[in-house]
Design an enzyme around this catalytic site. Structure first.
Site, PDB file in Angstrom:
ATOM      1  N   LEU A   5     -20.704 -14.188 -26.047  1.00 22.35           N
ATOM      2  CA  LEU A   5     -21.165 -14.009 -24.669  1.00 22.35           C
ATOM      3  C   LEU A   5     -22.666 -14.178 -24.551  1.00 22.35           C
ATOM      4  O   LEU A   5     -23.159 -14.894 -23.687  1.00 22.35           O
ATOM      5  CB  LEU A   5     -20.770 -12.616 -24.170  1.00 22.35           C
ATOM      6  CG  LEU A   5     -19.299 -12.426 -23.811  1.00 22.35           C
ATOM      7  CD1 LEU A   5     -19.063 -11.014 -23.342  1.00 22.35           C
ATOM      8  CD2 LEU A   5     -18.875 -13.420 -22.743  1.00 22.35           C
ATOM      9  N   ARG A  40     -14.725   8.626 -26.203  1.00 20.35           N
ATOM     10  CA  ARG A  40     -14.247   8.047 -27.445  1.00 20.35           C
ATOM     11  C   ARG A  40     -14.653   8.843 -28.681  1.00 20.35           C
ATOM     12  O   ARG A  40     -13.830   9.095 -29.556  1.00 20.35           O
ATOM     13  CB  ARG A  40     -14.803   6.623 -27.588  1.00 20.35           C
ATOM     14  CG  ARG A  40     -14.212   5.667 -26.602  1.00 20.35           C
ATOM     15  CD  ARG A  40     -14.855   4.300 -26.701  1.00 20.35           C
ATOM     16  NE  ARG A  40     -14.231   3.391 -25.744  1.00 20.35           N
ATOM     17  CZ  ARG A  40     -14.569   2.122 -25.592  1.00 20.35           C
ATOM     18  NH1 ARG A  40     -15.546   1.600 -26.317  1.00 20.35           N
ATOM     19  NH2 ARG A  40     -13.966   1.358 -24.712  1.00 20.35           N
ATOM     20  N   HIS A  66     -15.457   0.077 -34.134  1.00 20.43           N
ATOM     21  CA  HIS A  66     -15.197  -0.841 -33.043  1.00 20.43           C
ATOM     22  C   HIS A  66     -16.444  -1.588 -32.595  1.00 20.43           C
ATOM     23  O   HIS A  66     -16.390  -2.744 -32.208  1.00 20.43           O
ATOM     24  CB  HIS A  66     -14.625  -0.021 -31.895  1.00 20.43           C
ATOM     25  CG  HIS A  66     -14.357  -0.797 -30.655  1.00 20.43           C
ATOM     26  ND1 HIS A  66     -13.535  -1.898 -30.667  1.00 20.43           N
ATOM     27  CD2 HIS A  66     -14.787  -0.642 -29.395  1.00 20.43           C
ATOM     28  CE1 HIS A  66     -13.485  -2.380 -29.435  1.00 20.43           C
ATOM     29  NE2 HIS A  66     -14.247  -1.658 -28.653  1.00 20.43           N
ATOM     30  N   GLU A  85     -24.847  -7.657 -28.851  1.00 19.06           N
ATOM     31  CA  GLU A  85     -24.606  -6.574 -29.813  1.00 19.06           C
ATOM     32  C   GLU A  85     -25.573  -6.644 -30.995  1.00 19.06           C
ATOM     33  O   GLU A  85     -25.783  -5.649 -31.686  1.00 19.06           O
ATOM     34  CB  GLU A  85     -23.142  -6.632 -30.310  1.00 19.06           C
ATOM     35  CG  GLU A  85     -22.692  -5.378 -31.053  1.00 19.06           C
ATOM     36  CD  GLU A  85     -21.240  -5.431 -31.551  1.00 19.06           C
ATOM     37  OE1 GLU A  85     -20.517  -6.366 -31.158  1.00 19.06           O
ATOM     38  OE2 GLU A  85     -20.846  -4.538 -32.326  1.00 19.06           O
TER      39      GLU A  85
END
Lengths: 227, 249, 644
Positions: free
Chosen positions: C43, C337, C408, C432
């Protein structure tokens, strides 16, 4: 290259020609069948002979028949072009195939089916078309007018059990060819729709059973009559 | 489980290649197919033999990297990607034949790895809406009927794995190409370049050497994302109407 | 060196606008004289490459995949947040900013996060214009859902494949520029090093994965859009190829690495089934909306269950412990989470875990099916249930699902300033790969937002400011620095091939993963971390003396590729341990057992640890040096998160 040749040389263009000529030939089958069914009328071939005469003399029908030959030729030529192209697209094949789990046999073997039909067509043309047009024909009089007795030629041919068997088997091949070809032509033309496609498929299957069966019925019945 | 693997090995693009048979032992039913190959490879490396090369990445069925023609079917017996195929789909003692995708447009790189950059070039030919970053209208200024958006999404789900090409007896890329043409033809955003897009993408697809379509439906039956051949019909419509009406000579 | 975050002065809401105006511009006629290298085509990478090419820069885009469309962004399921307030439910840029800062446990920069929230709205416009088929209402307008416990519905989605659709959108924009000739694509090319000339990043060294050729490429700036490093744990939801190599090589060239220990553990993944496991599969978080999480109330029952002496459906209601509902009555199964993950670990540590391994908890839909009917549950989660069944062979309509947490996402990454530039001038990190805007914990549906924000709307502005002060003359790849860097890469390849040890690359990767998961995973302690550090040091030694890499460089060689990556993971692992050890508090995904409330909740220490930990590489086998960038909060009040 002009846009026309460019289009017709594309894979989609070639398929378009296959579909259009195929659909025309499907239409031709219907007309041909309606004419041939007159062979079964209990009139000793009178209606059929008159029909054959009109087919041979009507200028409109003559134009159509030339078109018909042209379409058969195009259908064959383009099938050869496509098959060659498709073979080249996978120069090395698979060692193992489970294609039967994802597609019908006839859809994968249209070329083989078509080749048999072509052979049939040549035999058929030689046996009838050529004979009627260029061979020595018996004549018959109806109401004082002389007609070529095509019926007699046909009846003679269909009294040969081998010929009849060949005819019937070939109609089987035609059935399989049509069972895929009918709906496939619509798909190629882009005529796929949730409402109509299921109907087209059903009609295609019905057509592929009915038309070759009726075609096959004629020699069978005439053979039995000849006994 | 014990299995016999018959795997296509080919050192590089110019090597002739051939099948090599490997026995594998202690295969668990819970393993994915690729994990089973991992186990084989660990064993091969330990023995000093070159491991079998195969493409894979996300291993959750979405990146489209994994391929493999397993027992005569792309991605094996289930309609899923190879990475989502588990060994419980096979039985003890079975022989499994593993081949690469076979197509002229997908040349083999090594073993089971093929080059699928032809797909990228088809997209580059027109699989986009020519809008630059910024200067676009507010997202809700373009209402799109839900059913149309859903149809577009159905087509847009393509993961570009190439199973359609692998499954097709003609190695045709019609399902792949039509999925993108369909998505953009359905959406209002794609209307501006609709005709040119169909013409260019089809031309590129042909230039790559993919085969034509015989409408066998094998592609749809094997597509891990269930992309429908309705899209191929739509592409045909798009293409024919484009060539007839566009001003591209 | 003092870390200068270059955050513009002025009120929060005006910072970005002002900054854009104050940034220098590159003359349109000069843009074509600049070359920008973009590494990674996810992305962030694809959107940046396309946007920069549209501006007129010449872009070289690199990916180790066979196609840009394979990047792991494609696997994101849930959605993308944007402060559109289309639902009229009180959302705003400030609320998205606030939620993100709070969700990150106050360990992110206010200015960055605010900018992220601000540009989020433009991302949706951009994607829709590209033809991304987002979910819609019957009226034709965009649909939204609430996600990850957010109190407003601001998440845009495309079925369960939002990441795929957004990536394909960016990929299509990239493809257009490839066709235009403004982007040159280098697939199956892995970045092996950054080339520095006079202290600036001026190029990269790559290895062609097909031919093994070590190549050099020059540019006026280098953008690393290379994703996260979750695979340091061996098992994660990351793709098999996801790696830290590009970022790590940049780090070794002088780019500081920030908050490496901030990793996100997702609670709803399919549990490990055996040693053969190669990766973990995420099940959408949305399952917790209807599923109830439980384990047997006693260790004895759990043991019987594991041995198959009792069936799960025969366990009586009173013998089940719905531990999340019990401990957090107000949030129940919908706790964030990190909390859900940690509690699953606790019950498993108590011996009450299920599955043969004892490392799983149940996620039960029995009550939901009874309440809503199977067809409703099927319409909501049908595809997830199918996926679960395909992987495990069990039917979640009949028996409860089993889930376990898995790594994750990594919030840490290369330190960047407000312009996304690392501590190496001319070297940027996006998505990221940077230490990002998520602080110590990322909220659901925020990763896609950040990747695209960086690529579409931040870098096109900030890179100009740097390039405008860089002369546009071409960078010459015959410069000795290029040769030097390429020679180093070649010698490393040779070194790896020369070892000819006994253990496979995966052996080391698995071993590293185990160390990291046990000691630097869901709960960390000084004692465990110290032990892990010693183990990793040993592992590194073993790796470089006993790894077995077959074949040659001049071919497609997956073992060799992986060996490079694992070597870097080992070094990164050690840094993560250092970071976790030095952060003596619990925050977000980082839970130190020594720092918890009496109820066992995370205890943050804002007085001493409200900073970004940026680590400087000091040389082979040297301890890295810690630099602190203090976090200043002017617009939010720091509070303790509570979900009781």
């Amino acid at each position: 290259m002009s846009w026309v040749t460019k289009t017709l040389n594309s894979t989609l263009g070639k398929k378009l020609l296959m579909a259009l000529t195929g659909l025309f030939l499907i239409l031709f089958l219907v007309v041909h069948l309606v004419g041939n069914l007159q062979l079964l009328l209990p009139d000793e071939g009178e209606a059929f002979n008159k029909y054959a005469e009109s087919m041979a003399t009507n200028p409109f029908i003559r134009v159509v028949s030339i078109g018909n030959f042209a379409f058969i030729l195009l259908h064959v030529i383009y099938s050869i072009l496509l098959t060659r192209h498709n073979r080249k697209s996978r120069p090395i094949g698979y060692a193992e195939s489970a294609a039967s789990t994802n597609s019908t046999w006839s859809s994968r073997n249209m070329g083989i089916l078509g080749t048999v039909i072509l052979i049939f067509l040549l035999v058929h043309l030689k046996g009838f078309y050529y004979e009627i047009k260029f061979g020595e024909m018996p004549f018959i009089d109806y109401e004082g007018v002389s007609y070529k007795n095509v019926f007699a030629i046909v009846a003679a041919a269909y009294s040969n059990v081998l010929y009849v068997a060949f005819y019937v088997v070939c109609m089987g091949f035609l059935a399989f060819h049509l069972s895929h070809g009918f709906a496939s032509a619509f798909q190629t033309l882009g005529l796929n729709h949730v409402k109509y496609s299921p109907l087209i498929k059903k009609v295609g299957i019905g057509f592929s059973i009915l038309v070759p069966t009726l075609f096959a019925l004629i020699p069978v019945v005439m053979y039995i009559q000849s006994l | 489980m014990q299995l016999t693997l018959k795997i296509w090995r080919q050192k590089n693009a110019s090597d002739k290649g051939g099948f090599v048979t490997y026995p594998v032992k202690d295969v668990s039913k819970d393993m994915s197919f690729l994990e089973m190959l991992d186990v084989l490879n660990e064993g091969l490396i330990e023995k000093g033999e070159d491991p079998v090369h195969f493409d894979h990445d996300c291993r959750e069925g979405i990146c489209g990297t994994c391929s493999l023609y397993i027992n005569g079917k792309p991605h094996g017996p289930l309609q899923t990607t190879t990475c989502q195929l588990h060994m419980r789909s096979f039985s003890d003692g079975q022989t499994i034949t593993i081949e690469p995708w076979r197509a002229k447009a997908f040349p083999i790189v090594k073993d089971l790895v093929v080059n699928r950059s032809a797909f990228d070039r088809i997209i580059q030919a027109g699989g986009y809406v020519s809008v630059g970053t910024g200067g676009v209208p507010d997202a809700n200024e373009i209402p799109i009927p839900k059913n149309i958006a859903d149809l577009a999404m159905d087509a847009a789900q393509c993961i570009g794995c190439g199973a359609c090409v692998a499954a097709c007896k003609n190695a045709s890329a019609m399902l792949f190409t039509s999925a993108k043409i369909s998505q953009l033809a359905l959406l209002p955003q794609g209307q501006v370049e609709r005709k040119t897009r169909a013409e260019k993408m089809v031309a590129q697809m042909d230039a790559e050497g993919f085969g034509a379509c015989t409408n066998t439906g094998a592609c749809e039956a094997e597509c891990p994302k269930g992309i429908s051949i309705t899209n191929i019909a739509r592409m045909n419509r798009e293409y024919f109407s484009a060539v007839l009406s566009s001003e591209n000579i | 060196m003092i870390l200068d975050s270059k955050i513009p002065a002025g009120p929060l809401a005006e910072k970005w606008t002002k900054h854009k105006f104050n940034s220098k511009l590159v003359n349109p006629a000069n843009k074509r004289k600049y070359e920008v290298i973009v590494v990674g085509t996810g992305l962030a990478g694809a959107s940046a490459a396309a946007s920069l090419a549209e501006l007129g820069y010449n872009v070289k885009a690199f990916t180790f995949h066979d196609s840009p469309r394979r990047a792991h962004s494609i696997a994101a399921q849930g959605g993308i947040n944007a402060a559109k307030n289309y639902q009229n439910d009180g959302d705003s840029v400030f609320r998205l900013f606030y939620d993100t800062i709070k969700g990150g446990d106050y360990r992110a920069r206010e200015a960055n996060v605010y900018r992220l929230a601000e540009v989020s709205v433009k991302i949706i416009d951009q994607c829709v214009a590209q033809g991304v088929p987002f979910a819609r209402e019957y009226g034709g307008l965009l649909a939204n859902r609430s996600f990850g416990g957010a109190q407003v519905s601001r998440t845009f989605y495309a079925r369960g494949q939002t990441g795929q659709q957004l990536l394909l959108g960016a990929y299509s924009a990239l493809s257009r520029q490839v066709a235009n000739g403004k982007v040159k694509l280098y697939p199956r090319s892995e970045m092996m090093d950054v080339v520095m000339i006079d202290g600036h990043a001026r190029g990269i060294v790559t290895r062609n994965l097909i031919t093994g050729a070590v190549e050099t490429h020059s540019g006026h700036a280098v953008l690393l859009c290379t994703g996260g490093y979750g695979n340091v744990f061996y098992l994660s939801t990351n793709a098999m190829g996801s790696n830290v190599t590009a970022a790590w090589r940049a780090h070794k060239r002088g780019a500081y690495f920030a908050n490496p220990c901030f990793t996100q553990i997702h609670p709803t993944c399919i549990p490990v089934s055996g040693d053969h496991q190669s990766k973990l599969t995420l099940m959408s978080e949305s399952l917790r909306n209807d599923g109830r999480v439980w384990v047997p109330a006693t260790k004895e029952t759990a043991e019987k269950l594991r041995k198959g002496q009792v069936k799960v459906n025969d366990i009586k209601e009173e013998d089940r412990d719905y531990f999340l509902e019990r401990k957090y009555p107000s949030f129940g199964n919908l706790v964030p989470r990190d909390v859900a993950s940690r509690n699953a670990k606790y019950v498993c540590d108590e011996g009450r875990g299920v599955n043969e391994t004892g490392e799983a908890v149940f996620l039960d839909f029995r009550e939901a099916v009874k309440r809503d009917g199977k067809s409703i549950i099927e319409s909501k989660y049908g595809n997830l249930f199918d996926m679960y069944k395909q992987i495990t062979g069990e039917d979640p309509y009949e028996v409860p699902m089993m889930i376990y947490p898995a790594v994750h996402y990594t919030m840490g990454g290369l330190w960047v300033d407000y312009n996304l530039m690392t501590t190496i001038p001319g070297l940027y990190a996006l998505g990221e790969a940077n230490f990002s805007d998520h602080g110590a914990n990322r909220l659901g549906a925020s990763a896609l937002m950040q990747g695209l924000a960086d690529g579409y709307f931040v870098i096109p502005y900030t890179i100009g400011d740097y390039l405008a002060s860089t002369p546009p003359k071409p960078v010459d790849t015959t410069h000795p620095e290029f040769e030097k860097a390429a020679a180093e890469v070649k010698s490393r390849v040779e070194q790896l091939l020369k070892i000819k040890g006994k253990k496979t690359v995966d052996y080391f990767h698995k071993k590293l993963g185990k160390i990291m998961w046990n000691e630097c995973g869901m709960a960390r302690s000084a004692e465990g971390l110290k032990k892990a550090k010693a183990e990793i040091k040993q592992l590194k030694k073993d790796f470089w003396s006993d790894v077995k890499v077959l074949g040659t460089n001049e071919e497609l060689n997956h073992s060799l590729e992986k060996a490079h990556r694992v070597a870097d993971f080992i070094e990164l692992g050690e840094l993560m341990i250092d970071d976790a050890l030095s952060r003596e508090e619990s925050c977000g995904g980082h839970f130190r057992e020594e720092y918890q409330t009496p109820e066992g909740e995370a205890l943050r220490d804002d007085e001493n640890f409200a900073y970004v930990a940026a680590w400087k590489y000091m040389g082979e086998n040297q301890e890295e040096e810690l630099y602190k960038e203090p976090l200043i909060f002017e617009n939010v009040k720091l509070t303790q998160r509570s979900y009781k």
